[in-house]
Design a protein around this motif. Sequence first.
Motif, short mmCIF file in Angstrom:
data_model
loop_
_atom_site.label_atom_id
_atom_site.label_comp_id
_atom_site.label_asym_id
_atom_site.label_seq_id
_atom_site.Cartn_x
_atom_site.Cartn_y
_atom_site.Cartn_z
N LYS A 77 -15.75 -18.38 10.82
CA LYS A 77 -16.68 -19.49 10.81
C LYS A 77 -16.39 -20.22 9.36
N GLN A 78 -17.24 -20.35 8.45
CA GLN A 78 -16.96 -20.93 7.17
C GLN A 78 -16.82 -19.94 5.97
N TRP A 79 -16.88 -18.68 6.65
CA TRP A 79 -16.71 -17.48 5.46
C TRP A 79 -15.51 -16.86 5.10
N THR A 80 -15.10 -16.37 4.11
CA THR A 80 -13.97 -15.53 3.93
C THR A 80 -14.45 -14.08 3.65
N PHE A 81 -13.72 -13.24 4.41
CA PHE A 81 -14.03 -11.88 4.12
C PHE A 81 -12.76 -11.19 3.78
N TYR A 82 -12.94 -10.14 2.97
CA TYR A 82 -11.85 -9.45 2.03
C TYR A 82 -11.88 -8.17 2.32
N LYS A 83 -10.78 -7.53 2.64
CA LYS A 83 -10.52 -6.15 3.03
C LYS A 83 -9.27 -5.68 2.31
N ARG A 84 -9.27 -4.40 1.57
CA ARG A 84 -8.24 -3.85 0.95
C ARG A 84 -6.96 -3.68 1.87
N ASP A 85 -5.92 -3.99 1.08
CA ASP A 85 -4.50 -3.80 1.75
C ASP A 85 -4.00 -2.36 1.50
N GLU A 86 -4.38 -1.65 2.40
CA GLU A 86 -4.03 -0.40 2.04
C GLU A 86 -2.55 -0.02 1.84
N ALA A 87 -1.84 -0.32 2.78
CA ALA A 87 -0.34 -0.25 2.70
C ALA A 87 0.37 -0.88 1.27
N ALA A 88 -0.28 -2.04 0.82
CA ALA A 88 0.08 -2.68 -0.57
C ALA A 88 -0.31 -1.70 -1.57
N ILE A 89 -1.55 -1.25 -1.59
CA ILE A 89 -2.14 -0.35 -2.58
C ILE A 89 -1.16 0.83 -2.66
N THR A 90 -0.94 1.65 -1.72
CA THR A 90 -0.04 2.77 -1.50
C THR A 90 1.25 2.42 -2.19
N ALA A 91 1.94 1.32 -1.87
CA ALA A 91 3.26 0.85 -2.34
C ALA A 91 3.15 0.77 -3.82
N PHE A 92 2.05 0.27 -4.31
CA PHE A 92 1.77 -0.06 -5.83
C PHE A 92 1.74 1.23 -6.56
N LYS A 93 1.01 2.01 -5.96
CA LYS A 93 0.66 3.33 -6.45
C LYS A 93 1.97 4.20 -6.52
N GLN A 94 2.99 4.03 -5.47
CA GLN A 94 4.29 4.80 -5.75
C GLN A 94 5.00 4.06 -6.74
N ALA A 95 4.91 2.68 -6.73
CA ALA A 95 5.88 2.02 -7.73
C ALA A 95 5.54 2.57 -9.31
N ILE A 96 4.16 2.50 -9.49
CA ILE A 96 3.81 3.08 -10.76
C ILE A 96 4.20 4.52 -11.08
N GLN A 97 4.25 5.58 -10.05
CA GLN A 97 4.64 6.64 -10.19
C GLN A 97 6.14 6.66 -10.50
N ARG A 98 6.99 5.93 -9.83
CA ARG A 98 8.23 5.97 -10.16
C ARG A 98 8.45 5.36 -11.56
N GLY A 99 7.65 4.53 -12.06
CA GLY A 99 8.05 3.67 -13.20
C GLY A 99 7.88 4.51 -14.51
N LEU A 100 6.68 5.57 -14.19
CA LEU A 100 6.48 6.60 -15.29
C LEU A 100 7.47 7.43 -15.65
#
Length: 100
Positions: A77-100
């Motif tokens: 309708k006229q509302w915007t709903f927000y949900k975590r992108d778990e795949a992107a969050i996992t990829a981001f966490k892995q990138a941080i781990q590789r970068g450290l």
Amino acid sequence: MPDLNSLRALANDKRLAILDWLRDPVAHFPPQVDGDLEKDGVCGLLIAEKLGVSQPTASEHLKILVRAGLLRTRRIKQWTFYKRDEAAITAFKQAIQRGL
């Protein structure tokens, strides 16, 4: 190396809280008239309410998280709903781990 937009998005307590709440939306938000909390995400108005900020302020925080790729949106309708992108969050966490 992790994406700078994602790092900047996480450099704010309110945005971190949003990501935390959206991990388990049923525990943190009341039932919605439109949209399923888990399947569709949480309405931006409920997020603004929980943050204790105006809707435009919450929208700015949410827009930053979406731009960083950490949240997905869905229009109902006229509302915007927000949900975590778990795949992107996992990829981001892995990138941080590789970068450290």
